[in-house]
Design an enzyme around this catalytic site. Sequence first.
Site, PDB file in Angstrom:
ATOM      1  CB  CYS A 165      -0.909   0.009   1.233  1.00 24.03           C
ATOM      2  SG  CYS A 165      -1.794   1.569   1.440  1.00 24.03           S
ATOM      3  CB  CYS A 224      -1.926   4.696   4.343  1.00 24.89           C
ATOM      4  SG  CYS A 224      -3.363   4.098   3.435  1.00 24.89           S
ATOM      5  CB  SER A 225       0.557   0.789   6.228  1.00 20.09           C
ATOM      6  OG  SER A 225       1.716   1.578   6.097  1.00 20.09           O
ATOM      7  CB  CYS A 226      -4.465  -0.609   2.923  1.00 28.98           C
ATOM      8  SG  CYS A 226      -5.132   1.059   2.892  1.00 28.98           S
TER       9      CYS A 226
END
Lengths: 102, 113, 222
Positions: C121, C124-126
């Site tokens: 991701c 962000c950091s999905c």
Amino acid sequence: MVGVHDIGGLPAGPMIIEDHEMEPWFKLLNAIAGAMRSRGHTTIHEMRRCLESLPQGVYDRGYAERWSEAVCDLLEEKGLLTKAEVLERIAEMRAAGGGGAS
Amino acid sequence: MTGEPLTDPIFKTGDQVRIHDSNPPGHRRTPDYIKGKIGVIERYCGAFVNPEESAYGFDGLPKKHLYRVRFDQTHIWDKYDGNASDTLDLEMYEHWLRPINAAAPEPRKAIVQ
Amino acid sequence: MSDKQVELNEHGHELLAWSDDSRHDVDEADHYVLMADAIRDLLIEKGVIKAGDVREQLEFMDSRSEDMGARIVARAWANPDFKERLLANGTEAIKEFDIPMLDAELVVVENTNEFHNMVVCTLCSCYPRTILGMPPDWYKSKTYRSRSVNEPRAVLKEFGTDLADDVAVRVHDSNADMRYLVLPLRPEGTDGWSEPELAKLVSRDSMIGVSPATEPATEPET
């Protein structure tokens, strides 16, 4: 203008493949953010927008740190608490010999 | 109010699309590296709350159609080091997609050399 | 705005960099530790959330781990019908594990001898937290987020995963409402293994797509 978070394809150093147990305080912060969402006070999109709006230097402090800042910004924006209150409370905790993530 | 999209999905699997090439201020889920690039609809994902509105406390309705779009890596990056069949997939809301046959400007050029 | 430093990224766009980094004073190492406590206490005192809400969230986090993902992968390896349903509609298929995806949908992508899938991701950091737990530090790093899209093979190499040239890499930038689970290749020599035995070979990293599933060392434990 490209946001601080929009980094796909930018040069970066070698992978540092590390992982560690989540710090209790950051776990707590995640739980607070989750509770805010489940109560309908905030959305994940608002949270992301607050993360992306941080100045570069703050964004770069680290994942957990920027989440803390963004949560604070969003709660203030919603009128649910102010940063001044948070800082005051932190000072009180320090004065009392504060624990942390209890 | 159901919040469902006002129109049916415009695109179907296999359609070629170009990603809208623009940098509007606000909360956007379109990474910069994919703007102006051409890909193929891999699948239709359903309709979802519009994050561009939800990010500011609005309900994000009506929902937006979302697709997975597949791109050739050698098309996205100038100096891609890999296999010609390497691909990259992203999710794109319909309002960021342009039909490939529509008149569109050439992909933006970098300001610096 | 006088202290704004303008840099251009490789696409020629401005990156904002602020020399003015003045926000909260963070001279104390415990600043953010205390901040989490302070925010919780204030929100509870003001009646915005309840202590039970926080406890519920913590319990939910504790109940999620990569074991969930491993069970799903193992069943897909062992049961062709389940695999077909999983690939067709991940969200629906995992309902038989009683795992809710909450506010995202699950897309399962299958590694084959022709294709290797890898998830990132960039914005962000999905991450599919409901089936893999919290993401590892490296997944949230700027390095992984930046480089996985334009040099996935180099990144894979740094994980010790050296792909053959004729295997195509499929990168999935998890940028909206889907969450991704990689279905790794089933290791050779595991015919007849039970789902719990197979699940032990399914590492977290293999489900993100940066490494293969673990090769069986010996005969399965009984």
